[in-house]
Design a protein around this motif. Sequence first.
Motif, short mmCIF file in Angstrom:
data_model
loop_
_atom_site.label_atom_id
_atom_site.label_comp_id
_atom_site.label_asym_id
_atom_site.label_seq_id
_atom_site.Cartn_x
_atom_site.Cartn_y
_atom_site.Cartn_z
N LEU A 11 5.47 -5.30 -7.95
CA LEU A 11 4.22 -6.04 -7.83
C LEU A 11 3.91 -6.43 -6.40
CD1 LEU A 11 4.51 -8.25 -10.98
CD2 LEU A 11 2.98 -6.33 -10.62
N ASP A 12 4.90 -6.41 -5.55
CA ASP A 12 4.61 -6.73 -4.15
C ASP A 12 3.97 -5.55 -3.43
OD1 ASP A 12 7.36 -9.00 -3.32
OD2 ASP A 12 5.40 -9.31 -4.25
N PRO A 51 -0.85 -8.24 -2.38
CA PRO A 51 -0.06 -8.09 -3.62
C PRO A 51 1.02 -9.16 -3.80
CG PRO A 51 -0.40 -5.95 -2.64
CD PRO A 51 -0.93 -6.95 -1.67
N THR A 70 -16.44 -0.90 -10.14
CA THR A 70 -16.46 -0.86 -8.68
C THR A 70 -16.28 0.55 -8.17
OG1 THR A 70 -14.14 -1.52 -8.75
CG2 THR A 70 -15.73 -3.21 -8.16
N MET A 122 -9.54 -6.14 -2.72
CA MET A 122 -8.75 -4.90 -2.67
C MET A 122 -9.50 -3.73 -3.29
SD MET A 122 -4.73 -5.69 -3.01
CE MET A 122 -4.66 -6.58 -4.56
N LYS A 123 -10.53 -4.01 -4.05
CA LYS A 123 -11.34 -2.92 -4.60
C LYS A 123 -12.59 -2.66 -3.79
CE LYS A 123 -10.21 -3.11 -9.58
NZ LYS A 123 -8.91 -2.68 -9.42
N THR A 124 -13.26 -3.73 -3.32
CA THR A 124 -14.59 -3.53 -2.73
C THR A 124 -14.56 -3.23 -1.24
OG1 THR A 124 -14.80 -5.91 -2.50
CG2 THR A 124 -15.82 -4.91 -4.42
N ARG A 144 -1.35 -1.25 -17.93
CA ARG A 144 -0.65 -1.75 -16.74
C ARG A 144 -0.44 -3.26 -16.85
NH1 ARG A 144 -2.42 -3.97 -12.39
NH2 ARG A 144 -4.58 -3.29 -12.72
N MET A 158 -4.29 -14.48 -21.97
CA MET A 158 -4.86 -13.24 -21.45
C MET A 158 -4.01 -12.65 -20.33
SD MET A 158 -7.58 -12.21 -22.93
CE MET A 158 -8.54 -11.25 -21.78
N PHE A 159 -3.04 -13.42 -19.89
CA PHE A 159 -2.25 -12.90 -18.78
C PHE A 159 -1.19 -11.95 -19.29
CE2 PHE A 159 -3.96 -15.32 -15.28
CZ PHE A 159 -4.64 -16.35 -15.92
N SER A 160 -0.61 -11.28 -18.36
CA SER A 160 0.24 -10.17 -18.74
C SER A 160 1.43 -10.59 -19.55
CB SER A 160 0.73 -9.49 -17.47
OG SER A 160 1.74 -8.62 -17.76
N GLN A 167 -4.19 -4.74 1.87
CA GLN A 167 -3.37 -4.22 0.79
C GLN A 167 -1.90 -4.48 1.01
OE1 GLN A 167 -4.70 -0.13 0.39
NE2 GLN A 167 -5.89 -0.73 -1.38
N GLN A 221 -8.09 -9.28 -5.92
CA GLN A 221 -8.28 -7.95 -6.49
C GLN A 221 -9.67 -7.42 -6.17
OE1 GLN A 221 -6.81 -6.83 -10.28
NE2 GLN A 221 -5.43 -8.58 -10.45
N ARG A 222 -10.63 -8.31 -6.11
CA ARG A 222 -11.98 -7.82 -5.79
C ARG A 222 -12.03 -7.29 -4.36
NH1 ARG A 222 -16.67 -7.36 -7.85
NH2 ARG A 222 -18.54 -7.38 -6.55
N CYS A 279 2.12 -3.13 -5.48
CA CYS A 279 1.01 -2.66 -6.28
C CYS A 279 -0.27 -3.37 -5.86
CB CYS A 279 1.31 -2.93 -7.75
SG CYS A 279 -0.09 -2.67 -8.83
N VAL A 280 -1.31 -2.61 -5.53
CA VAL A 280 -2.58 -3.23 -5.17
C VAL A 280 -3.52 -3.28 -6.36
CG1 VAL A 280 -2.41 -2.56 -2.76
CG2 VAL A 280 -3.57 -1.06 -4.35
N ARG A 281 -3.00 -3.03 -7.54
CA ARG A 281 -3.80 -3.14 -8.77
C ARG A 281 -5.00 -2.20 -8.74
NH1 ARG A 281 0.06 -6.80 -7.15
NH2 ARG A 281 0.34 -8.56 -8.60
N ILE A 296 -2.98 -10.41 -14.30
CA ILE A 296 -4.12 -10.13 -15.18
C ILE A 296 -4.85 -8.92 -14.63
CG2 ILE A 296 -5.68 -11.72 -13.94
CD1 ILE A 296 -6.90 -12.24 -16.79
N ILE A 297 -5.28 -8.08 -15.53
CA ILE A 297 -6.01 -6.90 -15.11
C ILE A 297 -7.42 -7.31 -14.73
CG2 ILE A 297 -6.92 -4.68 -15.92
CD1 ILE A 297 -4.45 -4.46 -17.67
N TYR A 298 -7.90 -6.77 -13.62
CA TYR A 298 -9.18 -7.18 -13.05
C TYR A 298 -10.32 -7.11 -14.07
CZ TYR A 298 -13.18 -7.09 -9.86
OH TYR A 298 -14.37 -7.33 -9.22
N LEU A 351 -0.40 -12.26 -5.10
CA LEU A 351 -0.71 -12.23 -6.52
C LEU A 351 0.57 -12.38 -7.34
CD1 LEU A 351 -3.47 -9.51 -6.73
CD2 LEU A 351 -3.67 -11.98 -6.68
N HIS A 401 -6.61 -14.35 -8.51
CA HIS A 401 -6.54 -12.91 -8.78
C HIS A 401 -7.88 -12.24 -8.54
CE1 HIS A 401 -2.62 -11.71 -10.50
NE2 HIS A 401 -2.47 -13.02 -10.58
N TYR A 402 -8.94 -12.91 -8.97
CA TYR A 402 -10.26 -12.31 -8.82
C TYR A 402 -10.55 -12.03 -7.36
CZ TYR A 402 -15.23 -11.57 -8.87
OH TYR A 402 -16.46 -11.02 -8.69
#
Lengths: 273, 681, 556
Positions: C405-406, A127, B110, A243-245, C430, B20-22, A123, A240-241, C408-410, A137-139, A130, A236-237
Amino acid sequence: MTTRPSRVGQLALPALAVVVAVALGGYAYRAAQDLGDPHFLTGYVLFGLMLGLVLLRGRKALSVVPLGRAAFWLRVHVVGGFLGVIVFWLHTGALWPIGLYEQLIAGLFYFVSASGIFGYVVQRAYPSRLTQTGREIIYERIPAAIAELRDAAEDVILECGEKTGSDTLAKYYVETFEWFFRQPRFFASNAVGAARGAHWTRHHCGTVARYLSSAEEPYLDKLADLLAAKVVIDTHYAAQRIMKTWLWGHVPASMALIVLAIWHFLAVNAYAL
Amino acid sequence: MSNGGAGRKGFGMGFDPWRMFSSITPLDDDYERPNMAYRCGRERRWAKPCPNGPTVGGKCGGTSECAPHLKDGRYECRLPKWAGGPCADGPLPDGSCCRTRPPCVPNLTTRAVRNRLSIIAAAAAVAVIGAFLSFSPNSAAWFSSLDPGPLSGAHAEFTEDQGCAACHEAHSLDAGAWFLAAFTPSDPTAKCLSCHSFAGPERAAHNATFARAETTGAALGCTTCHTEHKGAMAQIAGLSDTQCNVCHETKFSNFSSGHPAFAKTFPHRQRTAVQFDHARHMNVHFEDAKVADKAPKSCAGCHKVDEARRRVAPAGFDKSCAACHGDQMAGREMVLLRLPEFDENLIDADDVLAACGPTAEQVEALEERNEALAAHIEALEAEEEPEEAEDDEDDDEYEAVSVDEPDPLAAFLLGFDADDMESYGEPLQSLIGEMAENGIDPLAERIGEATDEAHATAALAGLGPELVKRVACAWAANLEYEAPADPDFGGWYGEATEIRYKPLGHGDPVARAWIEFSIAAAGAANDEGDEDAMERAVAFRDTLLDRKSGVGACTKCHGVNDRDANDAAADGGGLDLEISWALPPQRNQPYGKFNHAPHLNMLGRDFGCKQCHVMAEEADYAASFSDYNPHSFVSNFAAITPGTCAECHATGQVRQDCLLCHEYHLEPSFKKQMLAHDDEP
Amino acid sequence: MATVTRPQRWDEPFGPDMTDEDVDWLLQRPEIAAIDSDAFPAHTPLAGILRNDTRLVRVSPGDIVVREGDYGNSAFLIVEGSLRVVLAPDLPEAVLGRQPAHRRGVFSALSQLWRNHRVAEARASRGARGTTTARRGDTSDAADTRVFLQDVPAVLDDYQTATLDEGALFGELAALGRVPRTATVFAETEGRLLEIRWQGLREFRRYDEGWRRRIDENYRRNALAVHLTESPLFAGLDPDSLQQVIDATLFETYGQFDWHVSYQKLRERGAVGAEHEPVIANVGDYPDGLLMVRAGFARVSAPIGNGHRTITYLGAGDYFGIESLYALWKGDSDRVLSTMLTALGYVDILRVPAPVLERYVFPNIDPPASRLALLDTRALEDDALTEWTLEQRFMNATQAMLIDLDKCVRCDDCVRACAAAHDGNPRFVRQGKTFDHWMVANACMHCIDPVCMIGCPTGAIHRTAQGGMVVINDDTCIGCGTCANSCPYGNIRMVEIRDPAGNTLRDDDHRPIHKATKCDLCAGQPGGPSCVRACPHDALRRQDFHGENLFTEAPR
C-alpha cells in the motif's frame, strides 16, 4: 512473483541516461567545432524520445501480452523524461527559444515535464499517507460511502430527537455537520497532508457537547464516529483524486505536444534541410 | 450495489461507519469495473449510485429496479437477492416496477475524461496549426504556425513583400510539393547569392581556390556559418573563433595562446622602395647639430600619422626629405650626346651650310672674301693689280675639335663600339648632320625605335629643336658649341662638345624618363636577341644607373628591382628591372586587415611606433640594396611577432577574436540596388 | 429479454455413454451390490450417482491411468483386468508424457483488446453452456486422451511396482483430499475401470459405511509409505525397517474437512487465536510419538500473556515434538512438551511411536534444535506478520495477491488488466485485509487446500491437471453459490450473466442466471497473470504463503 531490481540494478537506467546525455552533449559541442549542425541529431533524438515516452500509454493497455512489466516501463518513462529535458535544452540551446511557434512548443514541453515531475512526486508521497489512515476505500465507492454516512448521521440525529425530545443536536447539525456530510471537504488541507478536517470536527463536537444532556451524549459519540469515518474518506478523496486528475494535464498536453512536434519536424525539414 | 437506497434499514445507532472501508467484500457486491467509461450519475451529487449502473452507451440503466415477470396471470417482483429479494409492494398492475427513479445523467470516469481531453488537445493542436498556417508572401502575422523567430533587422524589412519565399523556395510550393519538400534536401544558399556576391567562387572557403589542393575544402553553403531567425538584434555576420578553427589545421583557442607565428620578416615582405636607413638617420644624421632645425622630431615628422591606415605612409620627398636632400639633385647632370674625336670629317659642308647657315668663321671668311673681292673689283675697276688672295691651304687638314669618346647612348642607339673610332665616325657624323637639319627628330626617332615613342617623348621633353640644331651645326662645323647663357635653373643645354641635361630638382621627369628608357632599352634589346645590341644597351644602362654620376644618382635612394627576382625560370642578368619611384600601392590583402590609426591613438602618435617597430641596430640595411633583388633584404626593424600584439590582445584585455584582424569573404558586395533614385530613368 | 433453462447438477453426466444397462450391470458388482441403496436420499439416488457421476473406461496394456503429481478429481474401481502402481523410483517426466497447458498466442491475446465485450458479464446465450468454451480455463482430464507407456516390461523390471487387481480402488486420496496423485498407475493387461468422480465418491463415503472404511484404510495404507519416505528422518531406512515404521504408525485427523464453516463463525466472533483451535498436543503433555503433518496446517505456539504466541506453522512433511522425544531418549526423564500444536483448519497427522524412533531413527541423527529457543531472538513485532497470516488462514495461499500500500497509487491498472484478460470483466476486487502496509486483495489465492471445491455439485470448480490452479468451468457452473459461500476469504463472486446486448439472461421463471467467477491466474493467456505485469509501481505480486515460511522470510 515479481523481483525487484537490486540497489545496483536500479542505478543502471539512470546511468544509461547520463551516458546518453553526456554523449549527446559531447556530440553537440563537437558539432560546433566541425561547422556541423547538432540540431538535427538532437532534434531526432528528442522526437524519438518523446515518442518512446508516449509508448507508455500504449503499454498500459497491453498488459495481457508479455511486453515487460509496467513498472519497468514507468521507470524508463521517468528516466527518459528527465533525459528528455536535458536533450531539449541541448536541442534549443537556450532555456526559452525565439519564435512564437517554438515558444508554444517549449511552453507545452515544460508544462508536460513539470506536470510529470509533479505527478511522480505526488505518487511517491501520497500512498503511505493513505496507508497511514489505517483504512482503505476504493475511489469510486466514495460517493456511496458518503451517502451512507450522511444517511446514518441523519438517522442518528432523528433518533436523538425522538428519543430525548431535545433538538439541540439537530439544530447544530443543520448548522454545521450537514455541510460536512454533503460532500468531501477540506480538499486543500488534505492535499498537503494537514489535518484540518479532524481539527474542525473535533472543535465542533466540543462546541456542542457542553449543551447536551447525558441522554444525548451517546448520540454525539456515534456522530463523532461517523465524522471520523468521513474525515478518513476526505483524506482518501483528496489524495486519490489528485493521483488521478494530475494526468488530465500531463497526458492531453503531451498529445498536443506530439502534434506540434510533428509539425515542427515537417516545417524544419521543408525549410532548412 | 447493496441496498438500493430505498428504506433506511440498518442506519442509525447500529450502523458501522467503517462498513464501506476495505475488508472482505460482501458477497453481494459486484466487482469494481474501472474499465467501464460511465458511472451512475448520482455519484456526482454524492448520493448512492443505483445498483444497475449506466448502459454501455452512457444512458441511465436504473430507472426501474426490477423487471417484473408475468406468471400465471400475475406480475411478480424479480428483485434479486442481493438487492433485498422481492419487494413487499410488488409490481404495478400494468407490469411496471413499483420502485422507479428518474434517470440520471451518467458520469464519465476520470480516465474517460482524460481520454477525451487527450483527443481534444490533439485536435486543438491541429486546429491551432491549421488556423495560423499562412503561406501568403506577407507572413507578418503576429503568430504563424511556421514562425521560426524574427529575422535579423537587415533581412526583415526587404523580405516583407516576398515573405518567407524570399529565401525558402519551399514556401511558394503547393501543399503536396511542400510536404515532399520536407523529405528532399534544400539549401537557401542560392537565394542568399541572389543578393550577396563575392569576388571569387561563392561556395569555396574564403571565396578562393588555393594553390594547395588540399586546402580547398568542400563546398560550403551560406547557412553553414550564418544562421538566421535569431531575433532582430542578432549579429548574423559575426562568426566565432571556433568556427574559424574548424577548417584551419592549426587549432588554437585564442590569439594570445596558439596563434601561428607571423612571417619571419613580418610586416616587411621586401626591401623598402627607397633606401632610407632609419638607423643611420635616427642615430647619426638627425643627431647632427648642423641639421638640428631640419631633422624630424619624431616618427610623425615624416610619417603621415593623420592618414594612418594599414600603413602609415611617409609624407613624400618634399615634406620628408627635401629639407636636407633637396639641393642634391642639381649637380647630377646627364650627357645626352657627346661629340667625340673623329678621324675624318665626313660631313658635307654644303649640307651643313644649307641647314645651319654659315658659321661665324665662314661669315668672317666670306666677308673677308667679300672685302677681298670688293678690293679686287675695286682694283680691277681701278685697273690696278689685285692682290693675290691667300689660299687657305691649311683648310684641307681636318682636326677634330673634340678629343672625347662617344657616349654610351650614342653607341647604343647607333650601334657602334665606343672604342672603335673607325666604326663610330660615320654613323655619328651622319646623325649630327641630321640633327643639324631636322633638330630632335633623328634622335627621337632612334630612341623611339629602341623602345617606343612614349619614351622618346618623355626623354627629350624640353629639348628645343633650335638648341639641337645650333649644337649640331656647331659640331658639324667642327666647332665647339658656345652656349648663350649658363644653365642656372636646369634643363637642356649644350656646352662645348656635349648636350647635357641638368635636372631641375627632385622628381625631374626627364631624368626619370632616361632611367626608365635605359631599363626599357635593355629589356627590348634582350627580347630581340641581338647580343651586341644587348651588350651596348646594358653598358648604357649601367652607366646611366651608376649612382655616382649623373642621373644615376636617383638610384642612390630609389631602389632598382628585378621583376623576375623570384622567378627561377626567368633568365638571370637582371634585365627586367623597374625603379621604385614612389611608395608602391597598398598590396591587396583581402583576408587580413590592420589599421594603424587606433593603435597610434592608443600608443601615442609620435613615438607609439616604437612599441612594435623596434629598431634593429645591427642590421645591415644597406646590404638590401646591393643587388637588384628586392626580396633578399634586411630590415631596419625587427620583425613583429604575435607576442608583441598579445601584449594587449590577450584574454581579459583587448579583443582578440579572429574577425578582428581577419576577413573570411573575398570582397563581399551586393548585386541588388536597395533604393530607387529620382534621377534614374 | 432472453430466457434460458437454468442449469442443473446432472445436466452434464460424467460419462455421456453410460446406459441403464451399464448401471444395472454395475449394480451386480460385489462392491456396488454391498451398498444399501436406501441409505441414499431421493435427490441423489444410487442409480443416479452411478449413471451420472461415474463412467466405464477401457484401458489397454501400457495406458497410464493416473500420473504422480497430477491433480485429479476422480477415483477408480478396477472392474476387469490388472494394473500396476509404481512405488519407486518415480517415472521420468518424458515417459509420463506431460503436456503443456494450452495458452493462446500473442496475436490472439492482443485481439482481446477489440474483441472483448463492452457489456459486463456477457455470455453467448443458449443455456449459458457449451458454446464458446475452448478458451475458458481447463476442463478435467478428457477420457479420450491417454498417455501410455512404450515399454511395459522394462518399467516392470526397472521400477518397483505393486499389482492392483479386480476390485481394487485407487485414486480416492487425490480426489477427496484435493492433493496431487501420489503415484503413477498404469494398465498391465486389457481392462475396464469404473471412474468415479469425487462428487459421487463423496456420496458413497457419506452414505455407506463400507465404502467409508475402505476409503480411509486405502488412504492410510497406500499413502503412508510414500509420505514417510519423503521425510529426511526416514528416507535412509532400508525397506524392512521402513515396513516396521509403517506398521507402527498411527493415523489421526484433526479439525473439520470443511473447516471454513467453523472458521467463518469463529472469525465473526473474533475468536481466531490458537486457544480456539482443535488441540493436537498441549503444553505439558508427555510426548509419546513424533507428530508428522501429512496434509493441512498445524500451528506451533507457546503461551504468552493472555494468548498464545505463534512460533511457526507446519505443513505437509513437517514434524513436531522431536526435540522432546530425543531428550527423553537421552535420559532427561522429566521432559514434557514445551509448545502446543493446534489444527489450522483440517490436519492429517501421522503419529510415529517413540519406541520405533528410538530403535530406527535417533541413532542416526544429530540432536535436533529446540523450536522454543527461536523465540529468544525474535521480538513480538517480528512475528506479527506471521500471527496475522495464520489468523486469516492465509498460509493456505499459493498465489495470494499482495499489494504494497505504500507503493500502490490506487490507479486500478491491475483491475483493468485483469478485465482485459477476461472479456472485459475483472476477476478480483482491490480491497481486502490489511496488515501494516500490506493488503491481501480479494483475488483467489489458489489455496493448497481449496475448500471452495468441497460443495460443488457439478465439478465446475476444479484443479487443473498441471500447475494446480483452481479454476471454474464457466459452462458447467450452475450458479448455486456454494463455492462463493465456502471461500473463507470472499474471493469468489457470483455474477448475473447477460447476453451481448446487455440484457440479463433469465431462466423460465424469469430469475437471473448466475455464475461463479474468480481469478484463474490468466490461464490461457500468454505470459501468466496480467495484474502483476500491469502495476506501474511494482506494488502488486502473487505471494506463495504456503511455500515460503513467513517465519524466516517476510515480504519486504
